[in-house]
Design a protein around this motif. Structure first.
Motif, PDB file in Angstrom:
ATOM      1  N   GLY A 123       2.266   6.312   0.034  1.00  0.00           N
ATOM      2  CA  GLY A 123       1.579   5.320   0.513  1.00  0.00           C
ATOM      3  C   GLY A 123       0.079   5.564  -0.109  1.00  0.00           C
ATOM      4  N   SER A 124      -0.515   6.750   0.225  1.00  0.00           N
ATOM      5  CA  SER A 124      -2.102   6.534  -0.422  1.00  0.00           C
ATOM      6  C   SER A 124      -2.086   6.949  -1.938  1.00  0.00           C
ATOM      7  CB  SER A 124      -2.393   8.362   0.119  1.00  0.00           C
ATOM      8  OG  SER A 124      -1.457   9.219  -0.199  1.00  0.00           O
ATOM      9  N   SER A 125      -1.207   7.484  -2.320  1.00  0.00           N
ATOM     10  CA  SER A 125      -1.068   7.565  -3.762  1.00  0.00           C
ATOM     11  C   SER A 125      -0.946   5.808  -4.464  1.00  0.00           C
ATOM     12  CB  SER A 125       0.051   8.261  -4.414  1.00  0.00           C
ATOM     13  OG  SER A 125       1.508   7.939  -4.152  1.00  0.00           O
ATOM     14  N   PHE A 126      -0.162   5.272  -3.764  1.00  0.00           N
ATOM     15  CA  PHE A 126       0.203   3.693  -4.280  1.00  0.00           C
ATOM     16  C   PHE A 126      -1.102   2.905  -4.060  1.00  0.00           C
ATOM     17  CE2 PHE A 126       1.013  -0.556  -2.497  1.00  0.00           C
ATOM     18  CZ  PHE A 126       1.812  -1.270  -3.502  1.00  0.00           C
ATOM     19  N   LEU A 127      -1.795   2.834  -2.950  1.00  0.00           N
ATOM     20  CA  LEU A 127      -2.710   2.218  -2.399  1.00  0.00           C
ATOM     21  C   LEU A 127      -4.243   2.550  -3.187  1.00  0.00           C
ATOM     22  CD1 LEU A 127      -2.151   1.865   1.367  1.00  0.00           C
ATOM     23  CD2 LEU A 127      -1.932   0.065  -0.365  1.00  0.00           C
ATOM     24  N   THR A 128      -4.279   4.004  -3.301  1.00  0.00           N
ATOM     25  CA  THR A 128      -5.666   4.401  -4.060  1.00  0.00           C
ATOM     26  C   THR A 128      -5.537   4.040  -5.733  1.00  0.00           C
ATOM     27  OG1 THR A 128      -5.633   6.234  -2.598  1.00  0.00           O
ATOM     28  CG2 THR A 128      -7.111   6.381  -4.520  1.00  0.00           C
ATOM     29  N   PHE A 129      -4.260   4.099  -6.210  1.00  0.00           N
ATOM     30  CA  PHE A 129      -4.000   3.685  -7.507  1.00  0.00           C
ATOM     31  C   PHE A 129      -4.412   2.104  -7.664  1.00  0.00           C
ATOM     32  CE2 PHE A 129      -2.238   2.139 -11.437  1.00  0.00           C
ATOM     33  CZ  PHE A 129      -2.140   3.524 -12.210  1.00  0.00           C
ATOM     34  N   ALA A 130      -3.973   1.350  -6.737  1.00  0.00           N
ATOM     35  CA  ALA A 130      -4.393  -0.135  -6.705  1.00  0.00           C
ATOM     36  C   ALA A 130      -5.827  -0.179  -6.799  1.00  0.00           C
ATOM     37  CB  ALA A 130      -3.673  -0.764  -5.416  1.00  0.00           C
ATOM     38  N   ILE A 131      -6.500   0.578  -5.888  1.00  0.00           N
ATOM     39  CA  ILE A 131      -8.052   0.256  -5.686  1.00  0.00           C
ATOM     40  C   ILE A 131      -8.670   0.510  -7.115  1.00  0.00           C
ATOM     41  CG2 ILE A 131     -10.177   1.224  -4.410  1.00  0.00           C
ATOM     42  CD1 ILE A 131      -8.287   1.775  -2.090  1.00  0.00           C
ATOM     43  N   MET A 132      -8.233   1.658  -7.645  1.00  0.00           N
ATOM     44  CA  MET A 132      -8.817   2.057  -9.053  1.00  0.00           C
ATOM     45  C   MET A 132      -8.521   1.164 -10.037  1.00  0.00           C
ATOM     46  SD  MET A 132     -10.777   4.716  -8.214  1.00  0.00           S
ATOM     47  CE  MET A 132     -10.893   4.045  -6.570  1.00  0.00           C
ATOM     48  N   ASP A 139      -4.379  -5.163 -15.015  1.00  0.00           N
ATOM     49  CA  ASP A 139      -3.473  -6.296 -14.785  1.00  0.00           C
ATOM     50  C   ASP A 139      -1.906  -5.217 -14.751  1.00  0.00           C
ATOM     51  OD1 ASP A 139      -5.323  -8.200 -14.204  1.00  0.00           O
ATOM     52  OD2 ASP A 139      -5.153  -8.831 -16.219  1.00  0.00           O
ATOM     53  N   ASN A 140      -1.061  -5.636 -13.717  1.00  0.00           N
ATOM     54  CA  ASN A 140       0.170  -5.109 -13.862  1.00  0.00           C
ATOM     55  C   ASN A 140       1.135  -6.190 -14.409  1.00  0.00           C
ATOM     56  OD1 ASN A 140       2.669  -4.067 -13.161  1.00  0.00           O
ATOM     57  ND2 ASN A 140       1.999  -3.370 -11.295  1.00  0.00           N
ATOM     58  N   THR A 141       1.701  -5.756 -15.669  1.00  0.00           N
ATOM     59  CA  THR A 141       2.425  -6.699 -16.405  1.00  0.00           C
ATOM     60  C   THR A 141       3.960  -6.620 -15.801  1.00  0.00           C
ATOM     61  OG1 THR A 141       3.014  -5.068 -18.132  1.00  0.00           O
ATOM     62  CG2 THR A 141       1.313  -6.599 -18.293  1.00  0.00           C
ATOM     63  N   VAL A 142       4.401  -5.546 -14.956  1.00  0.00           N
ATOM     64  CA  VAL A 142       5.657  -5.393 -14.562  1.00  0.00           C
ATOM     65  C   VAL A 142       5.883  -6.266 -13.188  1.00  0.00           C
ATOM     66  CG1 VAL A 142       7.392  -4.199 -13.621  1.00  0.00           C
ATOM     67  CG2 VAL A 142       6.081  -3.376 -15.446  1.00  0.00           C
ATOM     68  N   TYR A 143       4.851  -6.343 -12.520  1.00  0.00           N
ATOM     69  CA  TYR A 143       4.861  -7.056 -11.191  1.00  0.00           C
ATOM     70  C   TYR A 143       3.757  -7.987 -11.202  1.00  0.00           C
ATOM     71  CZ  TYR A 143       8.212  -3.711  -9.615  1.00  0.00           C
ATOM     72  OH  TYR A 143       9.228  -2.697  -9.770  1.00  0.00           O
ATOM     73  N   HIS A 145       3.182 -10.953 -10.131  1.00  0.00           N
ATOM     74  CA  HIS A 145       3.143 -11.833  -8.877  1.00  0.00           C
ATOM     75  C   HIS A 145       2.633 -11.159  -7.556  1.00  0.00           C
ATOM     76  CE1 HIS A 145       6.862  -9.534  -8.515  1.00  0.00           C
ATOM     77  NE2 HIS A 145       6.826  -9.768  -7.254  1.00  0.00           N
ATOM     78  N   LYS A 146       2.441  -9.804  -7.749  1.00  0.00           N
ATOM     79  CA  LYS A 146       1.922  -9.079  -6.642  1.00  0.00           C
ATOM     80  C   LYS A 146       0.403  -9.085  -6.478  1.00  0.00           C
ATOM     81  CE  LYS A 146       5.910  -6.773  -5.469  1.00  0.00           C
ATOM     82  NZ  LYS A 146       6.241  -6.815  -4.223  1.00  0.00           N
ATOM     83  N   SER A 147      -0.097  -9.151  -5.015  1.00  0.00           N
ATOM     84  CA  SER A 147      -1.504  -9.663  -4.895  1.00  0.00           C
ATOM     85  C   SER A 147      -2.423  -8.269  -5.273  1.00  0.00           C
ATOM     86  CB  SER A 147      -1.684  -9.725  -3.461  1.00  0.00           C
ATOM     87  OG  SER A 147      -1.253  -8.615  -2.505  1.00  0.00           O
ATOM     88  N   LEU A 148      -1.868  -7.008  -5.351  1.00  0.00           N
ATOM     89  CA  LEU A 148      -2.522  -5.777  -5.876  1.00  0.00           C
ATOM     90  C   LEU A 148      -1.878  -5.033  -6.922  1.00  0.00           C
ATOM     91  CD1 LEU A 148      -2.440  -3.172  -3.267  1.00  0.00           C
ATOM     92  CD2 LEU A 148      -0.860  -4.882  -3.143  1.00  0.00           C
ATOM     93  N   TYR A 149      -2.436  -4.061  -7.672  1.00  0.00           N
ATOM     94  CA  TYR A 149      -1.437  -3.535  -8.521  1.00  0.00           C
ATOM     95  C   TYR A 149      -0.151  -2.727  -7.963  1.00  0.00           C
ATOM     96  CZ  TYR A 149      -0.509  -0.971 -12.866  1.00  0.00           C
ATOM     97  OH  TYR A 149      -0.053  -0.689 -14.170  1.00  0.00           O
ATOM     98  N   TYR A 150       0.859  -2.930  -8.405  1.00  0.00           N
ATOM     99  CA  TYR A 150       2.221  -2.384  -7.581  1.00  0.00           C
ATOM    100  C   TYR A 150       2.528  -1.215  -8.594  1.00  0.00           C
ATOM    101  CZ  TYR A 150       6.362  -2.157  -5.185  1.00  0.00           C
ATOM    102  OH  TYR A 150       7.718  -1.731  -4.260  1.00  0.00           O
ATOM    103  N   LEU A 151       2.272   0.034  -8.253  1.00  0.00           N
ATOM    104  CA  LEU A 151       2.759   1.095  -9.199  1.00  0.00           C
ATOM    105  C   LEU A 151       3.949   1.542  -8.423  1.00  0.00           C
ATOM    106  CD1 LEU A 151       1.826   3.400 -11.233  1.00  0.00           C
ATOM    107  CD2 LEU A 151       0.900   4.697  -9.328  1.00  0.00           C
ATOM    108  N   GLY A 152       5.036   1.465  -9.470  1.00  0.00           N
ATOM    109  CA  GLY A 152       6.553   1.873  -9.107  1.00  0.00           C
ATOM    110  C   GLY A 152       6.557   3.499  -8.980  1.00  0.00           C
ATOM    111  N   GLY A 153       7.552   3.608  -8.893  1.00  0.00           N
ATOM    112  CA  GLY A 153       8.253   5.112  -8.717  1.00  0.00           C
ATOM    113  C   GLY A 153       9.576   5.357  -8.174  1.00  0.00           C
ATOM    114  N   LEU A 154      10.096   6.656  -7.994  1.00  0.00           N
ATOM    115  CA  LEU A 154      11.476   6.884  -7.847  1.00  0.00           C
ATOM    116  C   LEU A 154      11.965   6.187  -6.553  1.00  0.00           C
ATOM    117  CD1 LEU A 154      13.984   8.321  -8.676  1.00  0.00           C
ATOM    118  CD2 LEU A 154      12.861  10.490  -7.383  1.00  0.00           C
ATOM    119  N   THR A 155      11.102   6.157  -5.383  1.00  0.00           N
ATOM    120  CA  THR A 155      11.265   5.634  -4.047  1.00  0.00           C
ATOM    121  C   THR A 155      10.325   4.353  -3.925  1.00  0.00           C
ATOM    122  OG1 THR A 155       9.828   7.008  -3.143  1.00  0.00           O
ATOM    123  CG2 THR A 155      11.988   7.538  -3.137  1.00  0.00           C
TER     124      THR A 155
END
Length: 211
Positions: A123-132, A139-143, A145-155
């Motif tokens: 959660g923290s790695s996801f949200l902090t990346f979105a803030i930065m 911009d996130n070209t993969v997602y 439509h998301k309201s913030l940068y959605y950084l993917g991952g294994l889970t």
């Protein structure tokens, strides 16, 4: 990891359902909150080991989670709507794990705590990346439509829900499944930190030149 593929499969039925909800006068935030409270209602059923009822509520929560996004795209996305959706998701995720800990504290409590601990990492790695990313106007070209940068991952969300389904179907194996998923969450956290390092490493802290 699987979210980008799952979205393609469920997009059409979600868009159709969102149209009906829009015609009924519901807002995206109302759908978010309805789904959130449905999801929280699974916790006491888990605590009393009513796993099939809890599973139905968990899946219903995830349906509403998809619907609120589809409805927001019809009505216009808002920053508060995106914020509310993320907050409700994280509370819901940890609440489900809590439910299994309450169901069998002696067998499940340690594994549940380990899993929630690794949720803090994802959660923290996801949200902090979105803030930065927002700070740098990335911009996130993969997602898109998301309201913030959605950084993917294994889970991601799809893997998390699949794991919750396994928890409910095989509650006697919760501890083992939770520790396995916790390990995968740890991998996700590490890969996100590495992605952040590669993306933001050129950012130098300002030098204080005052006397």
């Amino acid at each position: 990891m699987l979210d980008r593929y799952a979205i393609k499969v469920i997009k059409a039925p979600l868009d159709y359902s969102a149209k009906q909800l829009d015609n009924a006068g519901l807002s995206a935030n109302q759908v978010t909150l309805i789904g959130f409270f449905i999801g929280l209602s699974a916790i006491p059923f888990l605590a009393f080991q009513q796993y099939h009822v809890a599973l139905a509520l968990i899946l219903l929560n995830r349906t509403f989670d998809g619907l609120d996004g589809a409805l927001a795209r019809r009505q216009g996305c808002s920053d508060f709507g995106g914020y509310l959706d993320i907050v409700c998701d994280f509370i819901f995720y940890s609440g489900i794990v809590l439910g299994f800990a309450l169901a069998s504290p002696e067998q499940n409590a340690v594994a549940a705590n380990v899993l929630i601990w690794t949720f803090m990492g994802t959660g923290s790695s996801f949200l902090t990346f979105a803030i930065m990313a927002a700070k740098r106007n990335i911009d996130n070209t993969v997602y898109p439509h998301k309201s913030l940068y959605y950084l993917g991952g294994l889970t991601e969300g799809t893997e998390t829900i699949a794991t919750f389904v396994l928890f409910c179907l095989f509650p006697q194996h919760f501890a083992m499944l939770a520790l396995i998923f916790a390990a995968l969450c740890s991998v996700t956290t590490v890969t996100r930190i590495l992605a952040a390092k590669a993306t933001f490493a050129d950012d130098k802290a300002p030098t204080n030149t005052s006397a």
